[in-house]
Motif scaffolding. Structure first.
Motif, mmCIF file in Angstrom:
data_model
loop_
_atom_site.group_PDB
_atom_site.id
_atom_site.type_symbol
_atom_site.label_atom_id
_atom_site.label_comp_id
_atom_site.label_asym_id
_atom_site.label_seq_id
_atom_site.Cartn_x
_atom_site.Cartn_y
_atom_site.Cartn_z
ATOM 1 N N UNK A 1 31.704 -96.651 -23.004
ATOM 2 C CA UNK A 1 31.894 -95.747 -22.473
ATOM 3 C C UNK A 1 33.148 -96.641 -22.045
ATOM 4 N N UNK A 2 34.304 -96.328 -21.520
ATOM 5 C CA UNK A 2 35.698 -96.534 -21.052
ATOM 6 C C UNK A 2 35.516 -95.862 -19.744
ATOM 7 N N UNK B 1 28.898 -94.398 -13.666
ATOM 8 C CA UNK B 1 28.176 -95.352 -14.891
ATOM 9 C C UNK B 1 26.999 -94.740 -14.763
ATOM 10 N N UNK C 1 26.004 -91.845 -17.254
ATOM 11 C CA UNK C 1 26.236 -91.914 -18.505
ATOM 12 C C UNK C 1 25.075 -92.100 -18.866
#
Lengths: 182, 265
Positions: free
Chosen positions: B1-2, B119, B122
């Protein structure tokens, strides 16, 4: 489709305790084209998925494996005298997810993502062989580097890391959660 | 995941709406949160705050309120929560510092925290998807997970710890010492000889009864030596001591390399 091939492949999958890959089958059945094997397996998967069968052949961990169907879990546990199968703790699952998406990672990196010391969760996951140590990082203290294992794919019914929930799926979940909050 | 692109990061802190400032409607205990980030995300969601524009002062106040509610002291855990509290206060102080020029967007002191939160958010969302998978998979028994089948009447042997063995031994010695107070005959038994004798016995019979074996020993000394030998054999995994049920006799089996010690009868 000549049925002997299908039966042979079914037997091979049956005796295999880990996902049986196409390459392994090919190595056993010298000269049989991969496409024929694939077709035989596809038929097997379709056959066993039907309600006429109690066990199924599934594609997982990059190969094929026999598994029971979810509907019979209760009876199976009764036979095996297992009260229940434990799910991962939420700390364990969180740690596993952090490793799965960020691998290769060190303990410090996982802990940073979670904001919580993850040493003991890592230990549990190692014991369950859901993760493995793949080396040491060239950094101060040369910390151990972790990756998810083949067992991990099997545990979650995945064929590869590319089958992990995608960025889009995650974004969708987040949106749904926010919509539910609003 | 960028990393997600932080599009709008206004530097000015927006005041919290009055509803968000309302007193807590319900109590949530600190230990339901996985960690400080989990708690922060919860607060941000509850107060319907834009994660890219967190009112640091208000969220810090809420955050500290939760920390005050702690019921038990767990230093490790508390340190993690306090670390984030310190981070919040640090960010606030950075925002209050007078500067000659306005900060550019990417210099927002909150960015470090925002990125971490995004982050973590996610990962948490991924967890809920992975949990769904786990719940399905756990019901499908695969061949590699299936434990050996146990017969219904067959009792499961309990592998004993050395302490259990030792306890039985001392019990028995006590019993023996009652009727053996005469002078001990001077027959030396070396561990080496005894070890060979025991292994020989195990090879021949596969198994012997722990208590019976000691009853047959001539002297206290011999029994002691035998006992040490058995401990050594168990420790070096040559033999295994099993007990069908609590308080039943202990049997010592020769360990086959292929861990199939239970089918010799």
């Amino acid at each position: 489709m000549n049925s002997p091939l299908k039966n042979i492949v079914e037997s091979l999958i049956f005796v295999s305790q880990e996902p049986l890959t196409l390459e392994r089958v090919q190595a056993v059945l010298e000269g049989v084209p991969a496409a024929d094997i694939q077709a035989a397996v596809d038929e097997l998967v379709a056959d066993t998925a039907s309600d006429s069968r109690g066990v199924q052949i599934i594609r997982v961990g990059g190969g094929w494996l026999f598994s029971t169907k979810p509907a019979f879990d209760r009876e199976i546990r009764r036979l095996l005298q297992i009260e229940r199968k434990n799910r991962l703790s939420s700390a364990g699952l969180e740690t596993l997810a952090a490793i799965a998406y960020r691998q290769p990672v060190t303990q410090a990196e996982v802990s940073a993502i979670r904001g919580v010391d993850s040493t003991s969760s890592l230990k549990t996951l190692l014991e369950k062989s859901l993760i493995k140590i793949v080396g040491r990082k060239k950094a101060p203290g040369s910390p151990l580097v972790y990756r998810t294992s083949d067992e991990f794919l099997l545990y979650l019914g995945l064929n590869g890391l590319d089958e992990l929930p995608s960025e889009e799926e995650i974004a969708k979940i987040l949106q749904e959660e926010k919509a539910a909050d609003a | 995941m960028p990393e997600p692109a932080a599009e709008t990061l206004p530097i000015e802190e927006t005041p919290v709406s009055p509803s968000a400032e309302a007193p807590e409607g319900y109590q949530v205990r600190l230990d339901v949160f996985e960690g400080p980030l989990d708690l922060l995300l919860f607060l941000i969601r509850k107060k319907k705050i834009d994660i890219h524009d967190i009112p640091i002062a208000a969220i810090t106040r809420n955050y500290l309120e939760y920390l005050d509610r702690k019921t038990e002291i767990n230093l490790d855990r508390e340190a993690e929560f306090l670390f984030v509290a310190a981070l919040l206060i640090y960010i606030k102080s950075q925002m209050l510092l007078p500067r000659e020029t306005d900060l550019a967007e990417h210099e927002d002191p909150r960015l470090v925290l925002v990125n971490r939160l995004l982050e973590y958010e996610k990962i948490k969302a991924a967890c809920s998807l992975l949990r769904e998978r786990e719940d399905v998979q756990i019901l499908q028994w695969k061949r590699n997970f299936i434990p050996p089948l146990r017969g219904e009447s067959e009792l499961e042997p309990v592998e004993l710890s050395l302490f259990d063995l030792a306890e039985s031994f001392f019990l028995m010695m006590k019993r023996r010492s009652a009727d053996e107070t005469r002078t001990i005959r001077g027959r030396d038994v070396s561990i080496e000889v005894k070890m060979k004798e025991l292994v020989g016995l195990l090879r021949e019979r596969h198994m012997f009864d722990f208590l019976e074996y000691f009853e047959a020993n001539a002297s206290l000394e011999e029994a002691l030596v035998s006992f040490f030998c058995i401990l050594e054999l168990v420790k070096s995994r040559v033999a295994v001591a099993v007990q069908d049920e609590l308080f039943q006799t202990i049997r010592v089996w020769l360990r086959k390399d292929a861990h199939r010690t239970d089918h010799h009868e």
